[in-house]
Design an enzyme around this catalytic site. Sequence first.
Site, PDB file in Angstrom:
ATOM      1  N   HIS A   1       4.724   6.212   7.419  1.00 53.41           N
ATOM      2  CA  HIS A   1       4.907   7.615   7.800  1.00 53.41           C
ATOM      3  C   HIS A   1       5.881   8.385   6.902  1.00 53.41           C
ATOM      4  O   HIS A   1       6.263   9.508   7.240  1.00 53.41           O
ATOM      5  CB  HIS A   1       5.389   7.733   9.254  1.00 53.41           C
ATOM      6  CG  HIS A   1       4.734   6.779  10.195  1.00 53.41           C
ATOM      7  ND1 HIS A   1       3.384   6.815  10.451  1.00 53.41           N
ATOM      8  CD2 HIS A   1       5.235   5.744  10.924  1.00 53.41           C
ATOM      9  CE1 HIS A   1       3.072   5.851  11.305  1.00 53.41           C
ATOM     10  NE2 HIS A   1       4.169   5.180  11.604  1.00 53.41           N
TER      11      HIS A   1
ATOM     12  N   ARG B   1      12.284   2.612   5.839  1.00 51.35           N
ATOM     13  CA  ARG B   1      12.634   1.323   6.454  1.00 51.35           C
ATOM     14  C   ARG B   1      12.183   0.114   5.642  1.00 51.35           C
ATOM     15  O   ARG B   1      12.848  -0.922   5.633  1.00 51.35           O
ATOM     16  CB  ARG B   1      12.031   1.238   7.859  1.00 51.35           C
ATOM     17  CG  ARG B   1      12.494   2.346   8.783  1.00 51.35           C
ATOM     18  CD  ARG B   1      11.884   2.209  10.164  1.00 51.35           C
ATOM     19  NE  ARG B   1      12.166   3.374  11.002  1.00 51.35           N
ATOM     20  CZ  ARG B   1      11.988   3.396  12.316  1.00 51.35           C
ATOM     21  NH1 ARG B   1      11.525   2.329  12.932  1.00 51.35           N
ATOM     22  NH2 ARG B   1      12.261   4.479  13.013  1.00 51.35           N
TER      23      ARG B   1
ATOM     24  N   GLU C   1     -15.601  -4.498  -3.546  1.00 51.53           N
ATOM     25  CA  GLU C   1     -16.777  -5.359  -3.616  1.00 51.53           C
ATOM     26  C   GLU C   1     -16.622  -6.445  -4.674  1.00 51.53           C
ATOM     27  O   GLU C   1     -17.582  -7.163  -4.962  1.00 51.53           O
ATOM     28  CB  GLU C   1     -18.017  -4.514  -3.916  1.00 51.53           C
ATOM     29  CG  GLU C   1     -18.318  -3.482  -2.839  1.00 51.53           C
ATOM     30  CD  GLU C   1     -19.550  -2.651  -3.151  1.00 51.53           C
ATOM     31  OE1 GLU C   1     -20.252  -2.953  -4.132  1.00 51.53           O
ATOM     32  OE2 GLU C   1     -19.827  -1.707  -2.403  1.00 51.53           O
TER      33      GLU C   1
ATOM     34  N   HIS D   1     -17.030  -8.335   4.003  1.00 48.34           N
ATOM     35  CA  HIS D   1     -16.557  -8.612   2.646  1.00 48.34           C
ATOM     36  C   HIS D   1     -16.160 -10.078   2.468  1.00 48.34           C
ATOM     37  O   HIS D   1     -16.337 -10.906   3.366  1.00 48.34           O
ATOM     38  CB  HIS D   1     -15.409  -7.657   2.307  1.00 48.34           C
ATOM     39  CG  HIS D   1     -15.876  -6.270   2.030  1.00 48.34           C
ATOM     40  ND1 HIS D   1     -15.157  -5.138   2.362  1.00 48.34           N
ATOM     41  CD2 HIS D   1     -17.014  -5.816   1.445  1.00 48.34           C
ATOM     42  CE1 HIS D   1     -15.817  -4.055   2.005  1.00 48.34           C
ATOM     43  NE2 HIS D   1     -16.949  -4.449   1.433  1.00 48.34           N
TER      44      HIS D   1
ATOM     45  N   SER E   1     -10.663   1.588   3.144  1.00 45.72           N
ATOM     46  CA  SER E   1     -10.671   3.052   3.034  1.00 45.72           C
ATOM     47  C   SER E   1      -9.234   3.576   2.934  1.00 45.72           C
ATOM     48  O   SER E   1      -8.922   4.450   2.111  1.00 45.72           O
ATOM     49  CB  SER E   1     -11.362   3.666   4.250  1.00 45.72           C
ATOM     50  OG  SER E   1     -12.656   3.131   4.411  1.00 45.72           O
TER      51      SER E   1
ATOM     52  N   SER F   1     -10.868  -4.525   0.319  1.00 51.32           N
ATOM     53  CA  SER F   1     -11.206  -4.405   1.735  1.00 51.32           C
ATOM     54  C   SER F   1     -11.383  -5.792   2.345  1.00 51.32           C
ATOM     55  O   SER F   1     -11.972  -6.683   1.722  1.00 51.32           O
ATOM     56  CB  SER F   1     -12.499  -3.608   1.912  1.00 51.32           C
ATOM     57  OG  SER F   1     -12.944  -3.664   3.258  1.00 51.32           O
TER      58      SER F   1
END
Length: 252
Positions: A220, A224, A167, A193, A64, A188
Amino acid sequence: MKNFQPPRPITLAQDTISRRELQQTADWMMAGNRLTKAEETVAFEEEFAAWMGSKHAVFVNSGSSANLLMIYAAREAGRLRNNKVIAPAVSWVTTVSPLIQFGFDVRLCDCDPVNLGLDLEHLEELCKDEAPAMLILVHVLGHANHMKAIQDICDRYDVLLLEDSCEALGSVSGERKLGCHGAAGSFSFYYGHHISTIEGGMVVTDDSELHQVMLSLRSHGWSRDLNPTLRDQLQQDHNIDDFRNLYTFYYA
């Protein structure tokens, strides 16, 4: 009939991770190894990219998040000329939800009854009428979309192509694995899976600029993880000293 035993139910996944692998994982953790991103993550990214035949791979906490990351990176990298995007009518909620989260104007493309992918006639109609900047497709149940025809349509209408291949790990269309046909592809590693990291996901891309943006967004918006040349350029452009650079958010 008195001794009839009903067949064993077939589950989505069974023994995806073996007892031996669980023990190895426990031993590795008990040895005091770092549990967040470190050398193991980088090694996995490099090995996965090489196996896929792509230049770059970025590991994240789920498939996701992989969709979220590649969609966000396309926007932050300035690859989209407008806010319109096409998504498949048959997909998973996390294919469409990042688009809604980022405020895209989403149009759903009808389903091809043969491969459960995009209907080519409806796709071309949407591209002609809506002039979208981006298309994300899904290889439902591992079935490849009509990739050659879809790529031709995207080229003709200048549409950025993303693939949700969660998938379809290892499936091939033409000479390339699914997930490597567009600007980026997602995978995923959830328990159900093909391979599992318990939770986890990956984005692959051949676009080095998009790769750097994804590395920053995963951290974020920090610099780095970026290559030294780009990191130094960001510092110079924004007049940031070495200490503050560790805590400067170059992306939202």
